[in-house]
Design a protein around this motif. Sequence first.
Motif, PDB file in Angstrom:
ATOM      1  N   UNK A   1     -11.592  42.341   2.788  1.00 11.54           N
ATOM      2  CA  UNK A   1     -10.548  41.444   2.318  1.00 11.54           C
ATOM      3  C   UNK A   1      -9.406  41.530   3.318  1.00 11.54           C
ATOM      4  N   UNK A   2      -8.994  40.373   3.850  1.00 11.79           N
ATOM      5  CA  UNK A   2      -7.958  40.325   4.879  1.00 11.79           C
ATOM      6  C   UNK A   2      -6.747  39.546   4.362  1.00 11.79           C
ATOM      7  N   UNK A   3      -5.577  40.043   4.723  1.00 14.40           N
ATOM      8  CA  UNK A   3      -4.330  39.322   4.407  1.00 14.40           C
ATOM      9  C   UNK A   3      -3.608  39.062   5.710  1.00 14.40           C
ATOM     10  N   UNK A   4      -3.385  37.781   6.007  1.00 14.23           N
ATOM     11  CA  UNK A   4      -2.769  37.362   7.272  1.00 14.23           C
ATOM     12  C   UNK A   4      -3.476  37.994   8.459  1.00 14.23           C
ATOM     13  N   UNK A   5      -4.831  38.073   8.379  1.00 12.28           N
ATOM     14  CA  UNK A   5      -5.636  38.579   9.478  1.00 12.28           C
ATOM     15  C   UNK A   5      -5.771  40.076   9.534  1.00 12.28           C
ATOM     16  N   UNK A   6      -5.146  40.811   8.642  1.00 17.30           N
ATOM     17  CA  UNK A   6      -5.213  42.272   8.647  1.00 17.30           C
ATOM     18  C   UNK A   6      -5.909  42.761   7.388  1.00 17.30           C
ATOM     19  N   UNK A   7      -6.695  43.859   7.492  1.00 17.73           N
ATOM     20  CA  UNK A   7      -7.389  44.385   6.316  1.00 17.73           C
ATOM     21  C   UNK A   7      -6.388  44.751   5.209  1.00 17.73           C
ATOM     22  N   UNK A   8      -6.745  44.386   3.991  1.00 15.81           N
ATOM     23  CA  UNK A   8      -5.896  44.733   2.851  1.00 15.81           C
ATOM     24  C   UNK A   8      -6.006  46.211   2.564  1.00 15.81           C
ATOM     25  N   UNK A   9      -4.832  46.854   2.453  1.00 21.59           N
ATOM     26  CA  UNK A   9      -4.832  48.288   2.149  1.00 21.59           C
ATOM     27  C   UNK A   9      -5.128  48.487   0.676  1.00 21.59           C
TER      28      UNK A   9
END
Length: 374
Positions: free
Chosen positions: A33-41
């Motif tokens: 799951x990515x948020x704005x291209x970064x993996x969701x913590x």
Amino acid sequence: TGRIFASTTAGLLLVETKLAQTSRSKKLALAAVLTDGKPLKTDSAHFLKKAFIVPPGVKYLTLRFSDFDFDGKTSPLFSYRLDGFDETWRETDQPEITFTGLPPGKYRFWVKALGKDGSQLEPISVSLRIRPPWHATWWAYSLAVLLASSLIFWVRRNELRRKLEHAENLHLKELDALKTSLYANVTHEFRTPLTLILGEAEQARFDADRLDKQGFLEKLGIIERSGRRLLQLVNQMLDLRKLEAGALQPDWQQGDVVPLLRLIADGFQSLAKSKGIELIFQENLGWLIMDYDADKLQKVVSNLLSNAVKFTPKSGKVSLKLSRENGEKLPSGASQPPLEGWLLIEVSDTGAGISQEDLPRIFDRFFQAKSAAH
């Protein structure tokens, strides 16, 4: 399958081999799951449960799946939908889906893999909760309501305080005006008894050789009554407690009112005589027992007689007339007739009188008509 022969010291060794075929998992799985291209913590527990909390302010939300050949030869198609945003099933051949600008709220994402031959794998779902910005949270709303309520309370409290202060200031101004009015009234009323005292004293001095004992005692009586009137006015000035109540209540007493009115008229005889004015006291009652305020009655009648004598020319006449009226004729300002009639007091003179245009102002404090003599 195959066979391998190997020579050893112990003899010939036969080894049979079997090549294992590998294949990718036939089960659809969430990869990232990515948020704005970064993996969701997130932690492993949430990842395994497929339940994710997305922080506020995310513009692009991407869900990526396991990439595999559906039947080992052809790539699958994916069908997806997002409950809470779009209930329609949509298809893509890419193993990831990106959503743009999702508003805060709860969503459930569904995805399934479809083979070109119509076969499919069991769909999976992902729970998503996009958190609102801090200013859109319930505690922010609660804080805003609390602040708004506090502000309204503060504004209303200040408004109420200003109204109370304004009302108190008005009350103080009215009280000051009432005190000033009292001092002005009392000072104005000082003139009448002082004039009577000075007039009687001056006349007694000029007529000392011609006055007998009775005439001298009469003048002393007028001076004494006028002096007592002055003392009464001074006491009224000192007694300011009545002002705090906002009104001066009448001091009713019951008795014969005729002697009091006769004494008031007699007190002006000397002043009228010094100006060459005839002062007449008329009454055919003999006596009349009634309730009255002696102080206020004396004020009213003395003021009327004082003005009448003051503005009547020489050789004129001033009359104080008493009569009893029955209950059929209403006195001015009365809503219903008294049970046993009422006393009519009339002061008339032969002076210039009051013009029609000045009549509405006769009860204005210290008002004098323009046509009045000086």
